[in-house]
Design an enzyme around this catalytic site. Sequence first.
Site, mmCIF file in Angstrom:
data_model
loop_
_atom_site.group_PDB
_atom_site.id
_atom_site.type_symbol
_atom_site.label_atom_id
_atom_site.label_comp_id
_atom_site.label_asym_id
_atom_site.label_seq_id
_atom_site.Cartn_x
_atom_site.Cartn_y
_atom_site.Cartn_z
ATOM 1 N N HIS A 29 44.241 20.996 30.022
ATOM 2 C CA HIS A 29 45.575 21.632 30.036
ATOM 3 C C HIS A 29 45.506 23.017 29.389
ATOM 4 O O HIS A 29 46.062 23.986 29.899
ATOM 5 C CB HIS A 29 46.585 20.797 29.234
ATOM 6 C CG HIS A 29 46.910 19.456 29.800
ATOM 7 N ND1 HIS A 29 46.877 18.299 29.053
ATOM 8 C CD2 HIS A 29 47.298 19.079 31.052
ATOM 9 C CE1 HIS A 29 47.241 17.275 29.816
ATOM 10 N NE2 HIS A 29 47.491 17.712 31.021
ATOM 11 N N LYS A 53 58.221 6.162 31.701
ATOM 12 C CA LYS A 53 56.833 6.006 31.227
ATOM 13 C C LYS A 53 56.838 5.632 29.759
ATOM 14 O O LYS A 53 57.748 6.027 29.037
ATOM 15 C CB LYS A 53 56.079 7.329 31.382
ATOM 16 C CG LYS A 53 55.448 7.532 32.748
ATOM 17 C CD LYS A 53 54.468 8.687 32.695
ATOM 18 C CE LYS A 53 53.948 9.079 34.069
ATOM 19 N NZ LYS A 53 53.124 10.289 34.025
ATOM 20 N N ARG A 102 42.669 19.032 39.911
ATOM 21 C CA ARG A 102 41.317 18.572 39.560
ATOM 22 C C ARG A 102 40.569 18.022 40.765
ATOM 23 O O ARG A 102 39.349 18.071 40.823
ATOM 24 C CB ARG A 102 41.396 17.449 38.507
ATOM 25 C CG ARG A 102 41.701 17.925 37.125
ATOM 26 C CD ARG A 102 42.170 16.784 36.273
ATOM 27 N NE ARG A 102 43.445 16.285 36.783
ATOM 28 C CZ ARG A 102 44.202 15.388 36.162
ATOM 29 N NH1 ARG A 102 43.783 14.855 35.031
ATOM 30 N NH2 ARG A 102 45.350 15.010 36.677
ATOM 31 N N SER A 140 44.671 13.012 30.178
ATOM 32 C CA SER A 140 45.228 12.474 28.930
ATOM 33 C C SER A 140 44.923 10.973 28.833
ATOM 34 O O SER A 140 44.629 10.468 27.748
ATOM 35 C CB SER A 140 46.742 12.680 28.891
ATOM 36 O OG SER A 140 47.053 14.048 28.899
HETATM 37 P P1 ADP Z 1 51.820 14.848 34.975
HETATM 38 O O1 ADP Z 1 52.225 13.509 34.443
HETATM 39 O O2 ADP Z 1 52.974 15.718 35.371
HETATM 40 O O3 ADP Z 1 50.709 14.858 36.001
HETATM 41 P P2 ADP Z 1 49.857 15.769 33.065
HETATM 42 O O4 ADP Z 1 50.100 16.097 31.645
HETATM 43 O O5 ADP Z 1 48.933 14.644 33.373
HETATM 44 O O6 ADP Z 1 51.294 15.588 33.674
HETATM 45 O O7 ADP Z 1 49.329 17.060 33.836
HETATM 46 C C1 ADP Z 1 50.069 18.240 33.905
HETATM 47 C C2 ADP Z 1 49.400 19.177 34.889
HETATM 48 O O8 ADP Z 1 48.116 19.545 34.395
HETATM 49 C C3 ADP Z 1 49.152 18.601 36.280
HETATM 50 O O9 ADP Z 1 49.308 19.642 37.227
HETATM 51 C C4 ADP Z 1 47.715 18.150 36.236
HETATM 52 O O10 ADP Z 1 47.122 18.128 37.515
HETATM 53 C C5 ADP Z 1 47.118 19.249 35.359
HETATM 54 N N1 ADP Z 1 45.911 18.824 34.673
HETATM 55 C C6 ADP Z 1 45.733 17.726 33.910
HETATM 56 N N2 ADP Z 1 44.474 17.659 33.434
HETATM 57 C C7 ADP Z 1 43.824 18.752 33.928
HETATM 58 C C8 ADP Z 1 42.476 19.254 33.844
HETATM 59 N N3 ADP Z 1 41.529 18.587 33.165
HETATM 60 N N4 ADP Z 1 42.183 20.402 34.497
HETATM 61 C C9 ADP Z 1 43.132 21.048 35.218
HETATM 62 N N5 ADP Z 1 44.406 20.628 35.342
HETATM 63 C C10 ADP Z 1 44.755 19.497 34.721
#
Ligand code: ADP
Length: 171
Positions: A29, A53, A102, A140
């Site tokens: 992130h 969630k 990703r 996460s």
């Molecule tokens: P959500 O529940 O909305 O998917 P996340 O916190 O999991 O929220 O992710 C927020 C954004 O960050 C999403 O667009 C996700 O694809 C992106 N993201 C999460 N991890 C990574 C990573 N390792 N590299 C690039 N983008 C990421």
Amino acid sequence: MKAPNATPRLPGHRVAVYPGSFDPVTCGHLDIIRRAAKQFDHLIVAVLNNTSKKPLFTVDERKALLAEVTSDLPNVSVDSFRDLLVHFMRASEAHVIVRGIRSVTDFEYEIQMASTNHQLDEEIETIFMMTNPKYSYLSSSIVKEIAMFKGNVQDLVPDEVRAALIAKFAD
Ligand code: ADP
């Protein structure tokens, strides 16, 4: 903590929103945040307060961690929202949504979300940033699983997040 939307608004000011759960923020992130902050005048990292969630960290904890790890980025602020993203975008005077990609799996979900948001408000564009290959496997959920079993999450999350995870899973 940073004030939301701290940067003054001037005509032509380009504001983007990076929405997500951030439960908790990972190095993946943070990499997107740093790169996106260079592309816009102001970037709002918006934590989704999703009641369906069951998160590990509260919204306030997630916001506090995001504020700490972005404290060196003056044009980044942290906020949260609980209803439709497009409503938050309008309230924030933002027209661009930033999302990270990703994998092909991410892409399928993201294209659906982007199309929906565009349908709800055609002024809104979603911009995708490719993951740093270093973090292409990182989520996460993976971080929480490793931390729960007392594995080492160094290099996967910022130090502040590592400390918060250790405290959460302390016996
Ligand atoms: P959500 O529940 O909305 O998917 P996340 O916190 O999991 O929220 O992710 C927020 C954004 O960050 C999403 O667009 C996700 O694809 C992106 N993201 C999460 N991890 C990574 C990573 N390792 N590299 C690039 N983008 C990421």
